[in-house]
Design an enzyme around this catalytic site. Structure first.
Site, PDB file in Angstrom:
ATOM      1  N   GLU A 262      -8.669 -16.235   0.711  1.00 24.90           N
ATOM      2  CA  GLU A 262      -7.638 -15.322   1.222  1.00 24.90           C
ATOM      3  C   GLU A 262      -8.166 -14.640   2.467  1.00 24.90           C
ATOM      4  O   GLU A 262      -9.297 -14.171   2.479  1.00 24.90           O
ATOM      5  CB  GLU A 262      -7.321 -14.198   0.218  1.00 24.90           C
ATOM      6  N   GLU A 312       5.708  -9.274  -0.848  1.00 22.36           N
ATOM      7  CA  GLU A 312       5.950  -9.196  -2.292  1.00 22.36           C
ATOM      8  C   GLU A 312       6.262  -7.752  -2.675  1.00 22.36           C
ATOM      9  O   GLU A 312       5.370  -6.926  -2.775  1.00 22.36           O
ATOM     10  CB  GLU A 312       4.717  -9.664  -3.058  1.00 22.36           C
ATOM     11  N   LYS A 315       4.530  -5.947  -5.947  1.00 22.02           N
ATOM     12  CA  LYS A 315       3.079  -5.941  -6.126  1.00 22.02           C
ATOM     13  C   LYS A 315       2.580  -4.525  -6.387  1.00 22.02           C
ATOM     14  O   LYS A 315       3.162  -3.559  -5.888  1.00 22.02           O
ATOM     15  CB  LYS A 315       2.451  -6.469  -4.827  1.00 22.02           C
ATOM     16  N   GLU A 323      -0.069  -3.258   0.452  1.00 23.66           N
ATOM     17  CA  GLU A 323      -0.167  -4.437  -0.428  1.00 23.66           C
ATOM     18  C   GLU A 323       1.103  -5.289  -0.462  1.00 23.66           C
ATOM     19  O   GLU A 323       1.046  -6.475  -0.747  1.00 23.66           O
ATOM     20  CB  GLU A 323      -0.521  -4.014  -1.852  1.00 23.66           C
TER      21      GLU A 323
END
Ligand SMILES: *[C@@H]1O[C@H](CO)[C@@H](O)[C@H](O)[C@H]1NC(C)=O
Ligand SMILES: *[C@@H]1O[C@H](CO)[C@@H](O)[C@H](O)[C@H]1NC(C)=O
Ligand SMILES: *[C@@H]1O[C@H](CO)[C@@H](O)[C@H](O)[C@H]1NC(C)=O
Ligand SMILES: *[C@@H]1O[C@H](CO)[C@@H](O)[C@H](O)[C@H]1NC(C)=O
Length: 490
Positions: A262, A312, A315, A323
């Site tokens: 990542e 997202e 999250k 995030e």
């Protein structure tokens, strides 16, 4: 002569990009995820031919079948203990989540990622006992399934498994409390011909330390480079990666393959998380990947999985409001900023996305701002829906009080799929409008309209009628509800 050489160079770069391709993570914590077929098309349209999933999502694994995209399937941390304690649990995990998709749909699964950053310091050793046994059981199960040569098991590590003892990359070594465990894991992974995987986040270095030199987080040189013997480091990505290389050398593994699992930059939820910085970082990173650039200690480039494809909204924001904003694309597959893919192309957005109606829930044009119920109403809306764009220095952080409240109510209304009554429950302070309330003109603030998940389901069901449908749609909705409930507790 020079022109021919240049053309040759371009061809070589182009071919190596085509052959190697780009790699990216696909998150799952979204209240309104893009349908699997649209995701696969989005990956292909943008030259991503490797994808990493955080769990074995059946619809996505099926849609990836015969797509030409290589797949890494993740195992969430909460499955580590059961998989560690029983070989047969690992055998059935591989059977259900790997073998089925390889044989039935032709999904090109190459890796199983066991756990996700299980040794993170903030987990307080919760997964230290179970991770290695789970890895061994999964590897054994892959061999038993006849997939030992093709599918390799590894562990996505956080970069905090190693540290630079003297602050320099050459001083790298494993964190003392897990050093013996890490050496055993590296030996096991290496003996199986599998790679090691590490997640590296320059953004988090900057987020964690107000004195971190901003330009050292990016790739275009640094005012204050780090000198390590004869090597000069101008960016923290290379320095961090080489700290891992030194760590491995020091412990007797100079040649084991490394994958960056990542790396990315968020666009919202923090003053340093914005479109300009994200574009600068990701373009710098992509250019390196396209050029096949390695690091001072490892000239051969690693596979690098960008984080992530889309935002997202469900999250956990425990690490920070950013995030929910790591996507190269917004949640609906819309391009956030131009990004060059080499060969003169830019990334392109998702096609065929179906939206809810063009309507928004906003504050009435007059009054209401001093209503005693307003703060609690906003709070309720934001504990259910995603308001992380409203914070200081975020994309909607400069809205006035009325628009600010409208943003919260609209997010709630959209996340509730514009359901009847969901805009009427705020003490008569709101109305539904068909006029887009987004500030527009130079502002990155978007008053979203959500994806019509129901419409996509219908289309998918009718297009797969006759074929055996893999989706248990009721279960899918329960999962979304569960995700929302979990998220509602933050
Ligand atoms: C994978 O397989 C196990 C059975 O061993 C199952 O419980 C699990 O739900 C499957 N799917 C995912 C997403 O892990
Ligand atoms: C890619 O994006 C850049 C920046 O917006 C633009 O200047 C360029 O023309 C685009 N290229 C293509 C091929 O669309
Ligand atoms: C906007 O909303 C956020 C989140 O509800 C709140 O923290 C902030 O103070 C609000 N700002 C204004 C100007 O009302
Ligand atoms: C709701 O607000 C409107 C004015 O915006 C007012 O005319 C109406 O009486 C209110 N209804 C209730 C039930 O308070």
């Amino acid at each position: 002569m020079r022109i021919i050489f240049a053309i040759y160079a371009v061809l070589i770069v182009y071919q190596s990009l085509e052959a190697e391709g780009l790699a990216i993570n696909l998150g799952t914590r979204s209240s309104h995820p893009l349908p699997a077929d649209i995701v696969v098309k989005l990956l292909k349209d943008n030259g991503f031919n490797k994808v990493k999933l955080f769990e074995a999502q059946p619809d996505v694994l099926q849609a990836l079948g015969k797509s030409g995209i290589q797949v890494m399937v993740g195992i969430p941390n909460d499955l580590l203990a059961p998989l560690a304690s029983s070989v047969s649990a690992a055998v059935s995990w591989v059977q259900q989540n790997v073998s089925t998709f390889v044989s039935k749909y032709g999904t090109d699964i190459r890796y199983v990622a066991v756990g996700n950053e299980p040794f993170l310091k903030t987990y307080n050793n919760m997964f230290v006992q179970s991770t290695f046994p789970a890895l061994k059981n999964i590897q054994a199960a892959l061999i038993k399934a006849g997939l030992g040569q093709k599918v390799k098991a590894t562990i996505p590590l956080n970069a905090d498994v190693y540290e630079a003892i003297n602050g320099l990359p050459s001083g790298g070594d494993f964190r003392a409390d897990i050093k013996d465990l890490m050496v055993s894991i590296v030996k096991f992974v290496n003996d199986n011909g599998a790679p090691l995987m590490v997640n590296i986040y320059p953004f988090l270095s900057l987020y964690a330390d107000a004195n971190f030199p901003v330009d050292y987080a990016f790739f275009d040189g640094s005012a204050a480079p780090v000198m390590d013997g004869s090597i000069t480091y101008t960016n923290v990505f290379e320095a961090n990666y080489d700290t891992f290389v030194s760590t491995l050398e020091k412990n007797g593994f100079p040649n084991v393959e490394i994958i960056v699992g990542e790396v990315g930059w968020p666009t919202d939820g923090d003053p340093n998380a914005n479109l300009q910085y994200a574009r600068k970082f990701n373009q710098g990173l992509l250019d390196r990947i396209i050029q096949g650039k390695g690091t001072p200690k490892r000239p051969s480039p690693p596979d690098i999985y960008l984080f992530a494809l889309t935002d997202e909204d469900a999250k956990s924001i425990e690490p920070g409001k950013f995030e929910r904003h790591w996507g190269l694309f917004y949640f609906d597959g819309v391009v956030k900023y131009p990004l060059g893919l080499g060969n003169g192309r830019n990334i392109t957005g998702a096609k065929g996305v179906k939206y809810l109606e063009r309507k928004w829930c906003v504050m009435k044009p007059e009054g209401g701002l001093s209503d005693v119920a307003l703060p609690q109403d906003i709070n309720n809306a934001c504990s259910y829906a995603d308001c992380t764009s409203l914070g200081y220095g975020s994309s909607c952080g400069a809205l006035d009080a009325r628009s600010n409240a409208s943003y919260a109510f609209n997010m709630y209304y959209q996340t509730m799929d514009q359901r009847k009554g969901s805009c009427e429950q705020f003490h008569n302070l709101t109305i539904v409008t068909s006029i887009d309330p987004s500030p527009g003109q130079g502002s990155a603030c978007r008053f979203e309209i959500m994806i019509d998940v129901g419409k996509h389901e219908q289309r998918r069901r009718s297009s797969s009628a006759g074929k055996r449908s893999y989706c248990n749609c009721f279960f899918g909705h329960v999962l979304i509800l569960l995700a929302l409930m979990t998220f509602g507790t933050f």
